[in-house]
Enzyme design. Sequence first.
Site, short mmCIF file in Angstrom:
data_model
loop_
_atom_site.label_atom_id
_atom_site.label_comp_id
_atom_site.label_asym_id
_atom_site.label_seq_id
_atom_site.Cartn_x
_atom_site.Cartn_y
_atom_site.Cartn_z
CG HIS A 1 -0.53 0.07 2.85
ND1 HIS A 1 0.37 1.19 2.82
CD2 HIS A 1 0.07 -1.34 3.62
CE1 HIS A 1 1.28 1.46 4.14
NE2 HIS A 1 0.97 -0.18 4.51
CD GLU B 1 2.79 -4.67 8.39
OE1 GLU B 1 3.17 -6.00 7.85
OE2 GLU B 1 2.86 -4.24 7.62
NE ARG C 1 -1.44 0.34 7.18
CZ ARG C 1 -2.10 -0.86 7.96
NH1 ARG C 1 -3.17 -0.44 8.57
NH2 ARG C 1 -1.20 -1.75 8.17
CG HIS D 1 -0.73 -4.77 5.02
ND1 HIS D 1 -0.79 -3.05 5.39
CD2 HIS D 1 -2.18 -5.38 4.53
CE1 HIS D 1 -2.11 -3.16 5.48
NE2 HIS D 1 -2.88 -4.50 4.51
#
Length: 206
Positions: free
Chosen positions: A10, A88, A61, A158
Amino acid sequence: MSGTLVLVRHGQSEWNLKNLFTGWRDVDLTEQGHGEARAAGQKLKERGLKFDIAFTSDLQRAQKTCQHILDAVGQSDLKTIRNLALNERDYGDLSGLNKDDARQKWGEDQVHVWRRSYDVPPPGGESLKDTGARVWPYYLHDMQPHVLRGETVLVAAHGNSLRALIMALDGLSGEEVVKVELGTGVPIVYRLNADSTVASKEILEG
């Protein structure tokens, strides 16, 4: 028949900018992050890439990065699957803390171990090994079948969830994978053989 797998971290998030441990906290992109995501899409458009399906995490995100890319390549309505398996790494008790403050609290060496070791988790959180334990099975079960059918697959996720994928795809050791740096909004294009081995890898920087 070979397929294509495109991995994109991202764009810059609000907490990347503030130097905070983010993990599973659902923070937005900065204006720079939105720009990085759009630029990633433009790079992929220039390569003539079109996607058959997209995967992203449960965090905005990554989702917004994915959508910017799809908008740029003219596929705004492409089927996109969201799953927390691609989230993440969970930083546990470090989440929301400034990295410099964490170093003052626990010491430079301890924080370095938590950030850069393969199998040592921070308190209440996940190690990179733990993250891989949820990412890789999800890839094998849900994403790889599309690649093996010769499709082109986008994964917007991520730094650490993508490191877990890269570790397996590139055959890296635990010591090697923690040294892998992934730029925000930088596409990595894998061409995979019919047996799922890597035929080529290209990082679209600059």
